[in-house]
Design an enzyme around this catalytic site. Structure first.
Site, PDB file in Angstrom:
ATOM      1  N   ASP A   1       0.848  -6.706  -2.644  1.00 30.40           N
ATOM      2  CA  ASP A   1       1.366  -5.545  -3.388  1.00 30.40           C
ATOM      3  C   ASP A   1       1.742  -5.935  -4.822  1.00 30.40           C
ATOM      4  O   ASP A   1       1.952  -5.073  -5.663  1.00 30.40           O
ATOM      5  CB  ASP A   1       2.658  -5.033  -2.734  1.00 30.40           C
ATOM      6  CG  ASP A   1       2.428  -3.914  -1.742  1.00 30.40           C
ATOM      7  OD1 ASP A   1       1.555  -3.069  -2.002  1.00 30.40           O
ATOM      8  OD2 ASP A   1       3.141  -3.878  -0.719  1.00 30.40           O
TER       9      ASP A   1
ATOM     10  N   LYS B   1      -4.802   2.220   5.329  1.00 31.36           N
ATOM     11  CA  LYS B   1      -4.987   0.809   4.962  1.00 31.36           C
ATOM     12  C   LYS B   1      -5.762   0.081   6.071  1.00 31.36           C
ATOM     13  O   LYS B   1      -6.642  -0.736   5.779  1.00 31.36           O
ATOM     14  CB  LYS B   1      -3.626   0.148   4.694  1.00 31.36           C
ATOM     15  CG  LYS B   1      -3.027   0.611   3.360  1.00 31.36           C
ATOM     16  CD  LYS B   1      -1.555   0.284   3.168  1.00 31.36           C
ATOM     17  CE  LYS B   1      -1.045   0.961   1.899  1.00 31.36           C
ATOM     18  NZ  LYS B   1       0.401   0.835   1.691  1.00 31.36           N
TER      19      LYS B   1
ATOM     20  N   GLN C   1       5.367  -1.952   4.356  1.00 31.60           N
ATOM     21  CA  GLN C   1       5.318  -0.582   3.845  1.00 31.60           C
ATOM     22  C   GLN C   1       6.715  -0.112   3.436  1.00 31.60           C
ATOM     23  O   GLN C   1       7.675  -0.257   4.197  1.00 31.60           O
ATOM     24  CB  GLN C   1       4.719   0.332   4.934  1.00 31.60           C
ATOM     25  CG  GLN C   1       4.452   1.761   4.495  1.00 31.60           C
ATOM     26  CD  GLN C   1       3.356   1.885   3.440  1.00 31.60           C
ATOM     27  OE1 GLN C   1       2.466   1.054   3.343  1.00 31.60           O
ATOM     28  NE2 GLN C   1       3.439   2.915   2.636  1.00 31.60           N
TER      29      GLN C   1
HETATM   30  N1  GUN Z   1       4.833   2.917  -0.177  1.00 33.60           N
HETATM   31  C1  GUN Z   1       4.205   3.765  -1.023  1.00 33.60           C
HETATM   32  N2  GUN Z   1       3.293   3.101  -1.770  1.00 33.60           N
HETATM   33  C2  GUN Z   1       3.354   1.811  -1.387  1.00 33.60           C
HETATM   34  C3  GUN Z   1       2.643   0.642  -1.776  1.00 33.60           C
HETATM   35  O1  GUN Z   1       1.774   0.643  -2.658  1.00 33.60           O
HETATM   36  N3  GUN Z   1       2.996  -0.501  -1.118  1.00 33.60           N
HETATM   37  C4  GUN Z   1       3.951  -0.539  -0.164  1.00 33.60           C
HETATM   38  N4  GUN Z   1       4.222  -1.713   0.406  1.00 33.60           N
HETATM   39  N5  GUN Z   1       4.636   0.525   0.217  1.00 33.60           N
HETATM   40  C5  GUN Z   1       4.323   1.694  -0.387  1.00 33.60           C
END
Ligand code: GUN
Length: 283
Positions: free
Chosen positions: A119, A52, A96
């Site tokens: 998200d 990211k 996350q």
């Molecule tokens: N963990 C696995 N996929 C994601 C996601 O798309 N967003 C977040 N915040 N955590 C994750």
């Protein structure tokens, strides 16, 4: 042989479009910021967070990483979320998941400002997706829709089957297909005759988390098959929910794992962050 959908290429196109918009915003003095919070040292989460950050750099966003120890308390994490909620440099906040067991995902997510919840996990944003009135699209399902679009397939009127009913993928995926007038079935562990239901699908989205579960007998000849799975096979190799080798002759279009849906999720996160920034600046 099916056409293999190149998620990396579609993702690169989306990110290039974002990069150009970012350049135009920067020329007007607008900077875009994404805060990424990671708690603990889960190795998979560390890889996702690094990817990211790299994507932010590629499109020209400022990324602010907060790596907190596994023992972080709920109070401490909420204090950080509150600080980021009130920081004008931060357009998007991503915490996350999964969080360490002593922290409750729901409490943390509910405290992220909905207009910074890139998200689209906050109940306000989930509700907006349900009624089709959204700023932020859920990243993985939105990425899947872009991949379907890249095949030239119209969703309207098609039989769409989603395997899996998670809040992050299955349920919002079904909504996005429905908004494009697909005839949508959500299947899950209690579904009877799963194979027969899947074999009706013109568009099949597998998001179940079981390595290579979907074999050729689950697939209609010529179907678009999108694999959201991210599993390890018996040799520890990364694989999806779809048995790619078994299905690739029968499907019309199919995504590989890796290199299919994965790169799209991050591209959509970048898109949501750009949207958040534009809304914060009315531009
Ligand atoms: N963990 C696995 N996929 C994601 C996601 O798309 N967003 C977040 N915040 N955590 C994750």
């Amino acid at each position: 042989m099916a056409n293999i959908i190149d998620g990396k290429a579609v993702s690169a196109q989306v990110k290039e479009g974002i990069r150009q918009e970012v350049e135009a915003l920067k020329a007007k003095g607008v900077e875009i910021g994404l805060a990424v919070v990671i708690v603990g040292d889960d190795p998979a989460s560390q890889v996702y967070v690094k990817n990211k950050e790299k994507a932010c750099e590629a499109v020209g966003f400022n990324s602010y990483k907060y790596a907190l120890p596994a023992e972080t308390t709920e109070e401490e994490l909420l204090a950080l979320v509150d600080k980021l909620n009130n920081d004008d440099k931060v357009d998007g906040i991503l915490v996350q998941l999964p969080l360490p067991k002593h922290l409750d995902d729901k409490i943390i997510i509910n405290n992220i400002r909905p207009d910074k919840d890139v998200d689209a996990f906050h109940p306000v944003n989930v509700g907006k997706i349900m009624i089709g009135d959204y700023s932020f699209l859920p990243c993985t399902p939105a990425g899947v829709m872009e991949l379907i679009k890249s095949t030239g397939t119209e969703v309207s009127g098609k039989e769409c089957v989603v395997i899996g009913r998670s809040n992050i993928v299955g349920k919002p995926q079904a909504m996005l297909l429905l908004h494009q007038n697909g005839t949508v079935t959500i299947t899950h562990s209690k579904t009877k005759n799963l194979k027969e239901v899947c074999a009706r699908a013109d568009i099949l989205v597998a998001a179940v988390g079981r390595a290579k579960m979907v074999t050729a007998d689950y697939i209609k000849e010529g179907a678009v098959v999108i694999d959201v799975g991210m599993n390890r096979d018996e040799n520890g190799k990364l694989c999806g929910d779809v048995d790619f080798e078994d299905c690739k002759e029968k499907a019309g279009f199919i995504t590989p794992v890796p290199g299919g849906v994965g790169p799209m999720t991050i591209a959509m996160l970048m898109k949501n962050t750009l949207t958040a920034c534009k809304e914060h600046h009315n531009s």
